[in-house]
Write a protein that holds these residues in place. Structure first.
Motif, short mmCIF file in Angstrom:
data_model
loop_
_atom_site.label_atom_id
_atom_site.label_comp_id
_atom_site.label_asym_id
_atom_site.label_seq_id
_atom_site.Cartn_x
_atom_site.Cartn_y
_atom_site.Cartn_z
N THR A 13 49.04 2.71 39.11
CA THR A 13 49.50 3.52 38.01
C THR A 13 51.02 3.68 38.06
O THR A 13 51.70 3.51 37.06
N GLY A 14 51.51 3.97 39.26
CA GLY A 14 52.93 4.23 39.37
C GLY A 14 53.79 3.01 39.18
O GLY A 14 54.90 3.12 38.69
N GLU A 17 55.20 0.50 34.99
CA GLU A 17 56.39 0.30 34.20
C GLU A 17 57.41 -0.57 34.92
O GLU A 17 58.20 -1.26 34.30
N LYS A 86 54.15 -2.28 24.50
CA LYS A 86 54.49 -0.86 24.56
C LYS A 86 54.82 -0.26 23.19
O LYS A 86 54.97 0.95 23.06
N ASP A 217 62.52 5.05 38.49
CA ASP A 217 61.68 5.88 37.62
C ASP A 217 60.19 5.54 37.72
O ASP A 217 59.46 5.63 36.73
N PRO A 219 56.82 6.80 38.56
CA PRO A 219 56.30 8.17 38.70
C PRO A 219 55.59 8.45 40.02
O PRO A 219 55.79 9.52 40.62
N LYS A 222 57.94 9.11 42.78
CA LYS A 222 58.52 10.46 42.69
C LYS A 222 57.56 11.51 43.23
O LYS A 222 57.97 12.44 43.93
N GLN A 248 58.51 15.66 37.09
CA GLN A 248 58.77 14.39 36.41
C GLN A 248 57.57 13.46 36.51
O GLN A 248 57.22 12.78 35.53
N ALA A 249 56.93 13.44 37.67
CA ALA A 249 55.73 12.62 37.83
C ALA A 249 54.59 13.15 36.98
O ALA A 249 53.83 12.37 36.37
N GLU A 251 54.80 14.71 34.16
CA GLU A 251 55.07 14.37 32.76
C GLU A 251 54.64 12.95 32.43
O GLU A 251 54.34 12.64 31.27
N LYS A 252 54.60 12.10 33.44
CA LYS A 252 54.18 10.71 33.25
C LYS A 252 52.69 10.52 33.53
O LYS A 252 52.20 9.39 33.55
N GLY A 253 51.98 11.60 33.76
CA GLY A 253 50.53 11.52 33.91
C GLY A 253 50.02 11.30 35.31
O GLY A 253 48.84 10.93 35.48
#
Length: 304
Positions: A13-14, A17, A86, A217, A219, A222, A248-249, A251-253
């Motif tokens: 997941t992390g 991106e 995206k 960045d 997540p 982080k 911050q993490a 917020e990215k789920g």
């Protein structure tokens, strides 16, 4: 330390991106791209720059990628596929992204092979999930030294997706990707170390790797780095920094980010106590299947 499946899942997941179309969205590029592109003009770095510009609303960047992709440039095909996957600068269209990657992979482009493998691993509503096909494509990319393929293949070995687990191969692949400058590889290597699959490693080394991912960045990087700042392991104790990274993490789920931020709000380590916000975050993490969050949510409700 975290459970094997949980860590591996968060790693995927992390790193999405940073690795799915990965270095095509993070590489350095010249400041000026000019106005015309031909098949041979667009390098990986230029494509990355154009993707960044498209993300800022530049239709000129999208047009340049389209022109170059029509000429068969594999880096432009990769970059344009990212935009369609995206919905950046164009209408989201996973089928279009898959078609563009298939074209680029046909030329043997290693990044396209890795990204096409990601489609077969996850399906995205476009193709049936086929772990064997995904693994084969990742292997072809990794054999060419493509760090995205190395990271994705390593994750399959770590989890045992589509075959047996092989921690030794996973760590070797993550190390190669990390050495090649891939932030997803560094993050995955850090999580493998946390799982203890390669012996014990100093907290300073784990945090070094997590910082690489966090700086790009990622997540999940982080979220895990936050836990080190929260406890002062491998880095100076800094709970304000920890809460910022957890948030911050979240917020990215990332459920670990939700869980960490919520717990800091409960015990006051976030600089305040906010049980209402903590309950919301615990609920979000529990909805994602985090058992610890569900237990803490139950406890918190009994106290409110």
């Amino acid at each position: 330390m975290c459970a094997l499946t949980a860590c591996a899942t968060r790693s995927e997941t992390g790193s999405d991106e940073a690795t799915k179309f990965g270095q095509s969205v993070s590489a350095d590029a010249p400041a000026s791209m000019g106005t015309q592109t031909e098949k041979g003009d667009v390098t990986r770095a230029i494509a990355a720059k154009l993707v960044a510009e498209a993300g800022q609303g530049s239709q000129s960047a999208v047009s340049q990628l389209n022109s170059s992709a029509e000429a068969g440039n594999p880096w432009s095909l990769n970059a344009l596929a990212y935009l369609y996957s995206k919905g950046v600068g164009v209408e989201k269209d996973q089928a279009k992204a898959f078609a563009l990657l298939s074209q680029a992979a046909g030329s043997g482009n290693a990044l396209a092979l890795a990204n096409l493998g990601d489609f077969y691993e996850n399906g995205y509503g476009v193709v049936p999930i086929d772990f064997d096909k995904a693994r084969t494509l990742y292997e072809k990319a990794a054999d060419q030294g493509e760090s995205v393929g190395q990271t994705k293949l390593g994750t399959m070995y770590l989890i045992g997706t589509g075959g047996r687990q092989d921690y030794s191969k996973a760590v070797k692949l993550f190390k190669k990707a990390s050495d090649n400058g891939d932030a997803g590889g560094s993050t995955s290597l850090a999580l493998a170390y946390l799982m203890g699959v390669d012996g014990q490693h100093a907290a300073s080394e784990v945090t070094r790797l997590l910082k690489i991912g966090a700086d790009k960045d990622i997540p999940v990087a982080k979220a895990y780095l936050a836990s080190f700042y929260q406890n002062g392991q491998g880095v100076p104790l800094d709970r304000a920094k920890a809460f910022q990274l957890y948030s911050q993490a979240a917020e990215k789920g990332v459920d670990l980010g939700m869980l960490g931020a919520a717990q800091m709000l409960v015990n006051g380590q976030a600089g305040r106590v906010d049980l209402v916000e903590a309950r919301r975050l615990f609920q979000q993490a529990a909805t994602l299947g985090n058992a610890d969050a569900q237990a803490k949510l139950t406890t918190l409700r009994s106290q409110m």
